[in-house]
Design an enzyme around this catalytic site. Structure first.
Site, short mmCIF file in Angstrom:
data_model
loop_
_atom_site.label_atom_id
_atom_site.label_comp_id
_atom_site.label_asym_id
_atom_site.label_seq_id
_atom_site.Cartn_x
_atom_site.Cartn_y
_atom_site.Cartn_z
N VAL A 68 0.76 -1.49 -0.05
CA VAL A 68 0.01 0.03 0.02
C VAL A 68 0.87 1.17 0.04
O VAL A 68 0.13 2.29 0.15
CB VAL A 68 -1.25 -0.16 1.26
N ASN A 94 -6.82 -1.54 6.24
CA ASN A 94 -6.76 -2.43 7.67
C ASN A 94 -5.05 -2.56 7.89
O ASN A 94 -4.57 -2.55 8.90
CB ASN A 94 -7.25 -3.75 7.55
N TYR A 162 3.10 5.10 16.47
CA TYR A 162 1.82 4.32 16.15
C TYR A 162 0.73 5.04 16.69
O TYR A 162 -0.53 5.30 16.17
CB TYR A 162 2.01 2.88 16.92
N LYS A 166 -2.46 6.49 14.71
CA LYS A 166 -4.03 5.77 14.72
C LYS A 166 -5.01 7.04 15.09
O LYS A 166 -5.93 6.83 14.85
CB LYS A 166 -3.98 4.83 15.90
N THR A 197 -3.63 -11.22 17.43
CA THR A 197 -2.94 -11.52 15.94
C THR A 197 -1.42 -11.69 15.78
O THR A 197 -0.97 -11.14 17.08
CB THR A 197 -3.35 -10.04 15.26
#
Ligand SMILES: NC(=O)c1ccc[n+]([C@@H]2O[C@H](COP(=O)([O-])OP(=O)(O)OC[C@H]3O[C@@H](n4cnc5c(N)ncnc54)[C@H](O)[C@@H]3O)[C@@H](O)[C@H]2O)c1
Length: 264
Positions: A68, A94, A162, A166, A197
């Protein structure tokens, strides 16, 4: 009307919809792609390589190699999907990274890590939305779902790149929702708590503390990717037709738990 799994769990209907999921090879993205397939959608997963988790729905997920951060590759994928299906109904932004080497105070971070996280987590969402929006505007319909995070809303140590990105994903959601609301396009986001995950496993292995992570969630455990996927499916479906610009926290109560609260 919704579809229902044999277990009785409701699957919000997204029949025949053409759905793009970035980072659909594993984790939350894979659960989202699988759930959309189960709901009757045609699902295209964009990811870096060949590490796809396999499920019974796997064969119905079309997996395309696409980074991406590579605008030309994203354009080529969208052209391919449009040529095949003549529509893009849902984009799920995502794909994001939180490399173990990013868990430091910002003054200790390598600029290359900061640049890569910005390129994937912030610009990746923008890049995909910019390419898909003209199609949705022409259709006069579409839904964009951005994966944000509980760390968009509340901070912690060592997430100095991060977390703020977000937060920006939540603001991208609001901004785009307002911009395109009258043209048939809805934009929403989901902010998960800790979900089991590979991304979270990698950080737990580096830092330890699975039990304490589970315990910080009032529900007493971390979440499952499927529990995020069902929220995404509902948000993308017509059952959520009056929902736009909203961020939905799927977090086992983590966000409700105040800093002054006694620990469990
Ligand atoms: N797991 C959690 O606890 C958690 C919590 C809050 C938010 N989130 C968010 O949910 C989303 C998914 O997280 P996850 O835990 O499933 O991550 P993950 O690392 O397990 O999976 C991410 C997927 O994205 C792919 N990807 C990474 N960079 C890419 C790129 N440049 N182009 C295309 N694909 C790329 C990876 O190959 C991988 O398949 C992310 O946006 C993440 O920030 C996760």
């Amino acid at each position: 009307m919704a579809n229902v799994r044999p277990s009785g769990q409701v699957i919000y209907k997204n029949d025949e919809r053409v759905v793009l999921v970035t980072g659909g090879a594993q984790g939350i993205g894979h659960a989202i792609a699988t759930s959309f397939v189960e709901s009757g959608a045609r699902v295209i997963s964009l990811d870096l390589g060949d590490h796809s988790e396999s499920t019974s729905s796997e064969s119905k997920i079309e997996t395309l190699r696409c980074d991406v951060t590579d605008t030309e590759a994203c354009e080529a994928v969208i052209k391919h999907v449009l040529g095949k299906y003549q529509a893009i109904d849902v984009l799920v932004n995502n794909a994001a990274i939180q490399p173990v080497e990013s868990y430091h105070p910002i003054h200790q971070l390598d600029e290359s890590v900061i640049r890569r996280m910005t390129d994937v987590n912030l610009l990746g969402y923008l890049r995909m939305a910019r390419l898909v929006l003209p199609i949705m505007l022409q259709q006069k319909s579409g839904v964009i779902v951005n994966l944000a995070s509980g760390q968009a809303h509340r901070t912690a140590r060592e997430v100095g790149v991060y977390g703020p990105i977000k937060s920006a994903n939540v603001m991208q959601t609001r901004q785009w929702a307002v911009e395109y609301a009258r043209q048939g396009v809805r934009v929403v986001s989901v902010s998960p708590g800790a979900i089991d995950t590979p991304m979270v496993r990698a950080s737990l292995e580096a830092q330890g503390g699975e039990a304490s992570l589970a315990n910080r969630h009032p529900i007493g455990r971390i979440g499952k990717p499927e529990e995020v996927a069902s929220a995404v499916l509902w948000l993308a479906s017509d059952d959520a037709a009056f929902v736009t610009g909203t961020d939905l926290e799927v977090d086992g109560g983590l966000g409700a738990f105040g800093a002054f609260a006694d620990p469990y």
